[in-house]
Design a protein around this motif. Structure first.
Motif, PDB file in Angstrom:
ATOM      1  N   GLU A   1       0.710  -1.189  -0.194  1.00  0.00           N
ATOM      2  CA  GLU A   1       0.028  -0.123   0.071  1.00  0.00           C
ATOM      3  C   GLU A   1       1.034   1.257   0.058  1.00  0.00           C
ATOM      4  OE1 GLU A   1      -2.546  -0.548   3.459  1.00  0.00           O
ATOM      5  OE2 GLU A   1      -4.057  -1.766   2.407  1.00  0.00           O
ATOM      6  N   GLY A   2       2.064   1.215   0.777  1.00  0.00           N
ATOM      7  CA  GLY A   2       2.864   2.424   0.810  1.00  0.00           C
ATOM      8  C   GLY A   2       3.726   2.574  -0.497  1.00  0.00           C
TER       9      GLY A   2
ATOM     10  N   CYS B   1       2.383   1.778  -3.438  1.00  0.00           N
ATOM     11  CA  CYS B   1       1.359   2.232  -4.331  1.00  0.00           C
ATOM     12  C   CYS B   1       1.201   3.833  -4.143  1.00  0.00           C
ATOM     13  CB  CYS B   1      -0.046   1.493  -4.120  1.00  0.00           C
ATOM     14  SG  CYS B   1       0.252  -0.101  -4.838  1.00  0.00           S
ATOM     15  N   GLN B   2       1.223   4.086  -2.937  1.00  0.00           N
ATOM     16  CA  GLN B   2       0.929   5.660  -2.674  1.00  0.00           C
ATOM     17  C   GLN B   2       2.190   6.252  -3.264  1.00  0.00           C
ATOM     18  OE1 GLN B   2      -1.086   7.228  -0.473  1.00  0.00           O
ATOM     19  NE2 GLN B   2      -0.389   9.011  -0.284  1.00  0.00           N
ATOM     20  N   ASP B   3       3.396   5.923  -3.087  1.00  0.00           N
ATOM     21  CA  ASP B   3       4.706   6.431  -3.827  1.00  0.00           C
ATOM     22  C   ASP B   3       4.929   6.292  -5.160  1.00  0.00           C
ATOM     23  OD1 ASP B   3       5.554   6.998  -1.081  1.00  0.00           O
ATOM     24  OD2 ASP B   3       6.820   5.125  -1.158  1.00  0.00           O
TER      25      ASP B   3
ATOM     26  N   SER C   1       1.187   8.655  -6.520  1.00  0.00           N
ATOM     27  CA  SER C   1       1.086  10.232  -6.398  1.00  0.00           C
ATOM     28  C   SER C   1       1.667  11.059  -6.902  1.00  0.00           C
ATOM     29  CB  SER C   1       1.436  10.263  -4.768  1.00  0.00           C
ATOM     30  OG  SER C   1       2.720  10.026  -4.628  1.00  0.00           O
TER      31      SER C   1
ATOM     32  N   ASN D   1      -4.093  11.613  -9.255  1.00  0.00           N
ATOM     33  CA  ASN D   1      -4.636  11.803  -7.585  1.00  0.00           C
ATOM     34  C   ASN D   1      -4.929   9.988  -7.587  1.00  0.00           C
ATOM     35  OD1 ASN D   1      -5.163  14.389  -7.706  1.00  0.00           O
ATOM     36  ND2 ASN D   1      -6.824  14.482  -8.694  1.00  0.00           N
ATOM     37  N   ILE D   2      -4.702   9.837  -6.329  1.00  0.00           N
ATOM     38  CA  ILE D   2      -4.901   8.529  -5.879  1.00  0.00           C
ATOM     39  C   ILE D   2      -6.269   8.098  -5.512  1.00  0.00           C
ATOM     40  CG2 ILE D   2      -4.212   6.790  -4.135  1.00  0.00           C
ATOM     41  CD1 ILE D   2      -1.648   8.445  -3.551  1.00  0.00           C
TER      42      ILE D   2
ATOM     43  N   ASP E   1      -9.343   5.172  -5.152  1.00  0.00           N
ATOM     44  CA  ASP E   1      -9.575   3.738  -4.647  1.00  0.00           C
ATOM     45  C   ASP E   1      -9.277   2.920  -5.827  1.00  0.00           C
ATOM     46  OD1 ASP E   1     -10.245   4.651  -2.201  1.00  0.00           O
ATOM     47  OD2 ASP E   1     -12.400   4.577  -2.528  1.00  0.00           O
TER      48      ASP E   1
ATOM     49  N   LYS F   1      -5.652   2.867  -6.762  1.00  0.00           N
ATOM     50  CA  LYS F   1      -4.799   2.448  -5.596  1.00  0.00           C
ATOM     51  C   LYS F   1      -4.988   0.719  -5.617  1.00  0.00           C
ATOM     52  CE  LYS F   1      -6.250   3.007  -1.617  1.00  0.00           C
ATOM     53  NZ  LYS F   1      -6.368   3.753  -0.197  1.00  0.00           N
TER      54      LYS F   1
END
Length: 291
Positions: free
Chosen positions: A222-223, A225-227, A230, A234-235, A237, A240
């Protein structure tokens, strides 16, 4: 390989990105593909085995990463024209010759080819009189279809009508829930013997591919994917969840290869996402190149 869609003015785009083996339809359904022995119809007019317009795709096993699948070539047939072939490993090696930034007609019906920029990325483009456009590099294939093609297309990119419920429509125009049957049915040759597709998932089923992965690992994904997402868009659902499930597919393979592929994927998607919000969208931009 995997296919990904984003809404795109004036239609949608289906993307094939090496080296992962998952397919996302025009309207958002994901199924994974493991077979490399047959050719498949990504997009075509209607449901027959002899369409007058299509984009066919061939795949092969990734040369170094077990379980991954790469696109080897795509075949573009415009309405009323002979098909042209473009190998993935030599984007200037198409059957109609090299491509430049100067548009050229590649057949007698007016199909056009040229190179174009999406941000910092250079793509070859084929624009058909059938209103289908492909943009491609050695490891990315984007297929654009306008809204005027709603309810007219079949193939691995799904029933193109804005409704994910009937994405897995097969050639007899019935809907299956069996991903293997769906993928197998869109072979270009019904006599080609293929191996089954992997299990199907939908973008709203957030646990289907991560259920067997330790929660600590999923949290780490999850972290990641954020990196990955972003910097480019825009992230959401959906974005992600698709990123997360692809990393879960890769958990027992090569996370580094998957991460690099996702970086390129979301870079491309971010550029396309920006263009769809720009009045000077890609369709107009490409058309202006012909003037």
């Amino acid at each position: 390989m995997y296919l990904k869609l984003l809404p795109f003015f004036p239609g949608r785009v289906c993307t094939i990105q090496d080296p992962l083996a998952a397919a996302v339809s025009f309207d958002g359904t994901v199924s994974t593909v493991s077979d490399t022995s047959c050719s498949y119809s990504a997009v075509q007019d209607g449901y027959s085995y002899n369409p007058d317009s299509y984009v066919y795709v061939d795949f092969d096993a990734h040369p170094t990463v077990s379980g991954f699948v790469d696109r080897t070539e795509h075949v573009f047939k415009d309405t009323g024209a002979d098909p042209v072939t473009c190998p993935a490993d030599d984007i200037q090696g198409c059957s109609f010759g090299p491509v430049t930034d100067k548009p050229k007609e590649i057949n007698d019906v007016g199909t056009l080819a040229l190179t174009t920029q999406l941000g910092s990325l250079t793509f070859n483009a084929i624009l058909g009189v059938n209103q289908i456009t492909t943009l491609y590099t050695d490891d990315t294939l984007l297929i654009f279809a306008p809204v005027s093609k709603f309810d007219e297309l079949g193939g691995l990119c799904g029933e193109y009508n804005g409704d994910p419920a009937d994405d897995l429509t097969i050639r007899d125009e019935t809907v299956t829930t069996d991903a293997a049957a769906f993928v197998t049915d869109w072979k270009t040759d019904p006599n080609c013997v293929s191996t089954p597709a992997r299990s199907m998932l939908r973008y709203h089923d957030q646990t289907s591919l991560c259920s067997g992965v330790p929660q600590e690992t999923v949290s780490g994904f999850e972290g990641m994917c954020q990196d990955i997402i972003s910097p480019h868009m825009n992230i959401t659902d959906l974005a992600k969840d698709e990123c997360l499930q692809i990393l879960c597919i890769c958990n027992d393979r090569d996370i580094g290869a998957c991460e690099a592929s996702l970086e390129e994927w979301f870079t491309t998607l971010g550029i396309v996402d920006q263009r769809k919000k720009d009045p000077l969208d890609l369709a107009i931009e490409l058309q202006s190149a012909f003037l």
